[in-house]
Design a protein around this motif. Structure first.
Motif, PDB file in Angstrom:
ATOM      1  N   MET A   1       0.846  -1.181   0.000  1.00  0.00           N
ATOM      2  CA  MET A   1       0.000   0.000   0.000  1.00  0.00           C
ATOM      3  C   MET A   1       0.894   1.247   0.000  1.00  0.00           C
ATOM      4  SD  MET A   1      -3.116  -1.106   0.016  1.00  0.00           S
ATOM      5  CE  MET A   1      -4.371  -0.148   0.799  1.00  0.00           C
ATOM      6  N   GLU A  23      -4.408   5.480   2.226  1.00  0.00           N
ATOM      7  CA  GLU A  23      -3.553   4.513   1.547  1.00  0.00           C
ATOM      8  C   GLU A  23      -4.318   3.899   0.391  1.00  0.00           C
ATOM      9  OE1 GLU A  23      -2.317   1.706   4.510  1.00  0.00           O
ATOM     10  OE2 GLU A  23      -0.633   2.971   5.112  1.00  0.00           O
ATOM     11  N   ALA A  24      -3.583   3.568  -0.662  1.00  0.00           N
ATOM     12  CA  ALA A  24      -4.171   2.911  -1.824  1.00  0.00           C
ATOM     13  C   ALA A  24      -3.126   1.976  -2.427  1.00  0.00           C
ATOM     14  CB  ALA A  24      -4.628   3.937  -2.856  1.00  0.00           C
ATOM     15  N   ALA A  25      -3.595   1.005  -3.171  1.00  0.00           N
ATOM     16  CA  ALA A  25      -2.703   0.001  -3.756  1.00  0.00           C
ATOM     17  C   ALA A  25      -1.757   0.605  -4.790  1.00  0.00           C
ATOM     18  CB  ALA A  25      -3.518  -1.122  -4.377  1.00  0.00           C
TER      19      ALA A  25
END
Length: 65
Positions: A1, A23-25
């Motif tokens: 992440m 948070e993001a991938a």
């Protein structure tokens, strides 16, 4: 992440009004999240020292109807 910040800017001064951390991938997922939080003001999406995108404020609504 990956860690991202979405800054919401003052429409007139351009200064930061507030921000959201998340948070993001990856960058594409972060852009999708940011679009879901879009407001009627300029915004910038950052990943650490990288600016991913700047959105201008939408034009004011025309009240003539």
């Amino acid at each position: 992440m990956r860690y991202y910040r979405l800054y919401f800017l003052d429409r007139f001064s351009g200064h930061i009004d507030h921000f959201r951390e998340f948070e993001a991938a990856d960058d594409d997922a972060a852009l999708a999240v940011a679009l879901g939080w879009q407001e009627d003001r300029p915004m910038e999406l950052w990943n650490r020292h990288r600016k991913l995108k700047h959105w201008d404020a939408p034009p004011p609504a025309d009240d003539e109807a």
